[in-house]
Design an enzyme around this catalytic site. Structure first.
Site, PDB file in Angstrom:
ATOM      1  N   LYS A 213       0.868  -1.183   0.000  1.00  0.00           N
ATOM      2  CA  LYS A 213       0.000   0.000   0.000  1.00  0.00           C
ATOM      3  C   LYS A 213       0.903   1.230   0.000  1.00  0.00           C
ATOM      4  O   LYS A 213       1.437   1.623   1.029  1.00  0.00           O
ATOM      5  CB  LYS A 213      -0.951   0.033   1.194  1.00  0.00           C
ATOM      6  CG  LYS A 213      -1.969   1.161   1.032  1.00  0.00           C
ATOM      7  CD  LYS A 213      -2.944   1.237   2.156  1.00  0.00           C
ATOM      8  CE  LYS A 213      -4.045   2.250   1.798  1.00  0.00           C
ATOM      9  NZ  LYS A 213      -3.531   3.517   1.226  1.00  0.00           N
ATOM     10  N   GLU A 262      -0.281   4.203  -8.532  1.00  0.00           N
ATOM     11  CA  GLU A 262       0.144   5.240  -7.599  1.00  0.00           C
ATOM     12  C   GLU A 262       1.454   5.848  -8.082  1.00  0.00           C
ATOM     13  O   GLU A 262       2.409   5.113  -8.402  1.00  0.00           O
ATOM     14  CB  GLU A 262       0.373   4.656  -6.194  1.00  0.00           C
ATOM     15  CG  GLU A 262      -0.868   4.151  -5.500  1.00  0.00           C
ATOM     16  CD  GLU A 262      -1.602   5.245  -4.746  1.00  0.00           C
ATOM     17  OE1 GLU A 262      -1.033   6.336  -4.585  1.00  0.00           O
ATOM     18  OE2 GLU A 262      -2.736   4.977  -4.304  1.00  0.00           O
ATOM     19  N   PHE A 302      -1.270  -1.154 -10.376  1.00  0.00           N
ATOM     20  CA  PHE A 302      -1.806  -2.349  -9.724  1.00  0.00           C
ATOM     21  C   PHE A 302      -3.062  -2.893 -10.383  1.00  0.00           C
ATOM     22  O   PHE A 302      -3.585  -3.926  -9.963  1.00  0.00           O
ATOM     23  CB  PHE A 302      -2.083  -2.085  -8.238  1.00  0.00           C
ATOM     24  CG  PHE A 302      -2.872  -0.841  -7.951  1.00  0.00           C
ATOM     25  CD1 PHE A 302      -4.230  -0.776  -8.187  1.00  0.00           C
ATOM     26  CD2 PHE A 302      -2.236   0.268  -7.419  1.00  0.00           C
ATOM     27  CE1 PHE A 302      -4.958   0.360  -7.909  1.00  0.00           C
ATOM     28  CE2 PHE A 302      -2.953   1.429  -7.133  1.00  0.00           C
ATOM     29  CZ  PHE A 302      -4.326   1.464  -7.379  1.00  0.00           C
TER      30      PHE A 302
END
Length: 517
Positions: A213, A262, A302
């Site tokens: 994460k 991200e 992802f």
């Protein structure tokens, strides 16, 4: 035929006066069903507390000065208001201030007292009536007599609720079915629910995909040939600000891609820099080359929503992950492992923390991509509990913090509309943050008392806390323990704040864990 503004003002009043979600839905649905087709999108915008032109740069004092004597009869239509606001928004140059003022004065002269009040609150962003996006979607479905999931899916794919409403009401399910994932038209990102810990996540998902994460900036990247566009989680085009992301995908064999990932600034050793540092790169159109040298970005993807002519939104996650690894080099894919073993999951989690990441994401392998949804198939596990809450008010500080707004009043989103206060905190703030938040909160001031400034609920802040406790002091019956500010989230809309339903689920899990121990 056109739709009178008075009809919408009456609906807005009824929505504001009721706390029940179904009653709000029915009031909005009745208004939308009675609106003319060409004005449905205007009605949706106004009932959502927005205009189609956005902010037009006119403050409360200027608006109040235009009030004058109200009209005795309701004659203004939605199209009248929209066309006037469009003229005001596009008027510029020499003499534009006087012309904008004259347009406003003429508009207010035709408005009744109730309409004048509505217009002022609409134009300064203070129309708080509980018509959140979820309620609006249900209302559109009711007005169009179509299933709510069809409206919700179209809204996530199109990101234009007004247009979705118009198509739903005029064309029904057949019209909504036309909406599909399209290149260079961003979709709302899928969101995650918090898990209590790794054991909780694995118990809920079984065999799952685990990923780092990364506390970066969410990006959605569209590629069609050599044209590459980068969008934020708010669907803003930031391509010019992040050339590294564009260059990372240039020259790849895949001709069509829609990727979710991200972007993050990394320290020399590879550890992620704080989110606020990464965000310095976004929205900047000047000095990009200098900032790139000082603060280079890396990107990790992802998910893959489209690959060379094949839409993958509804495919199981395992198929989307396969498409991702086929399309991208390993350096651009988020580290991931698939396991059903808790010990292996805990090892992966510990490694992610050791590398400086927030924790891990745990994802069900058979679930589709729920655009815009906070589904139970994506779970986030962090070292500390965090919630994305909204600032409702702030108290003036004392001592060293005198002159700054310090103690924040924090609220979770109520799915039925409104906010549920969970507590206060003044911890975790630097001097720079105190100065920034004082300026931003005063710009959103609605009212104040001797010690407290109440603000429009527009700022999302990430709050870390130890646990939850029952509390009769707050209307939701729960309060945060040892809450502290982790950072503001300008990339998140208030509609994406965590709900009181999520908070209660965390509390129930906390109780269950305590009973088990």
């Amino acid at each position: 035929m056109t739709t009178l503004l008075a009809t919408l003002v009456d609906a807005s009043r009824r929505v504001a006066e009721t706390s029940g979600r179904l009653a709000k839905r029915d009031a909005i649905a009745a208004c939308l069903a009675g609106a003319q087709a060409q004005e449905v999108d205007i009605a949706v915008a106004y009932l959502s507390g927005e205009t189609r032109q956005g902010r037009i740069g006119i403050g409360y004092a200027s608006l109040a000065a235009q009030r004058g004597a109200p009209a005795q009869a309701a004659t203004l239509t939605l199209s009248d208001v929209d066309s006037t606001l469009q003229r005001i928004a596009t008027t510029g140059g020499k003499g534009s201030a006087a012309e904008r003022s004259a347009l406003l004065r003429a508009l207010f002269a035709r408005a009744t007292a109730a309409e004048q009040d509505f217009l002022i609150r609409l134009l300064v962003g203070e129309l708080r009536q509980g018509a959140l996006e979820g309620v609006m979607i249900d209302a559109i479905a009711a007005a169009a007599h179509v299933p709510a999931p069809e409206v919700r899916r179209a809204a996530m794919l199109l990101a234009d609720l007004g247009q979705v409403a118009r198509v739903a009401i005029t064309e029904g399910s057949a019209g909504l079915a036309r909406f599909a994932v399209a290149l260079h038209r961003p979709v709302q990102p899928m969101l995650a629910q918090p898990a209590e810990d790794m054991a909780d996540a694995m118990a809920r998902l079984g065999t799952a995909a685990l990923e780092w994460k990364v506390d970066g900036a969410r990006v959605q990247v569209h590629k069609a040939g050599e044209r590459i566009t980068v969008y934020t989680r708010n669907l803003n085009d930031v391509t010019a600000s992040v050339p590294e992301v564009v260059e990372a995908l240039q020259g790849l064999p895949a001709q069509e891609l829609i990727l979710d990932g991200e972007a993050v600034a990394l320290a020399a050793g590879g550890a992620p820099l704080p989110f606020q540092v990464t965000m310095r790169r976004f929205g900047r159109k000047l000095d990009v080359a200098r900032l790139r040298t000082e603060l280079p970005l890396s990107v990790f993807f992802f998910d893959c929503l489209h690959h060379d002519g094949t839409a993958l939104l509804d495919r199981p996650a395992r198929e989307r992950f396969d498409a991702l690894t086929q399309a991208l080099p390993a350096s651009l894919v988020i580290p991931r492992m698939i396991t059903g073993d808790l010990a292996a999951a805990e090892t992966f989690y510990a490694d992610a923390l050791a590398r400086g990441h927030e924790g891990v994401m745990a994802k069900a392998l058979d679930a589709p991509y729920e655009a815009g949804g906070r589904g139970a198939s994506w779970l986030k596990v962090k070292r500390v509990h965090t919630l994305d809450l909204v600032v409702l008010a702030a108290e003036w500080g004392n001592g060293r913090r005198k002159g700054w707004l310090s103690n924040l009043h924090l609220g979770a989103r109520d799915p039925a509309g409104g906010w549920v206060m969970l507590g206060k905190t003044f911890k975790g703030m630097t001097d720079a943050l105190l100065e920034w938040q004082t300026h931003e909160l005063l710009a959103r001031e609605e009212s104040r008392s001797a010690y407290t400034v109440h603000v429009r609920p527009e700022l999302v802040v990430e709050i870390a806390f130890n646990d939850l406790q029952a509390s009769p002091q707050y209307p939701g019956g729960l309060a945060l323990r040892f809450a502290r500010v982790k950072g503001y989230r300008p990339d998140k809309r208030v509609e994406e704040a965590d709900t009181i339903t999520t908070v209660r689920a965390l509390y129930e899990a906390q109780l269950a864990r305590g009973a088990g121990e």
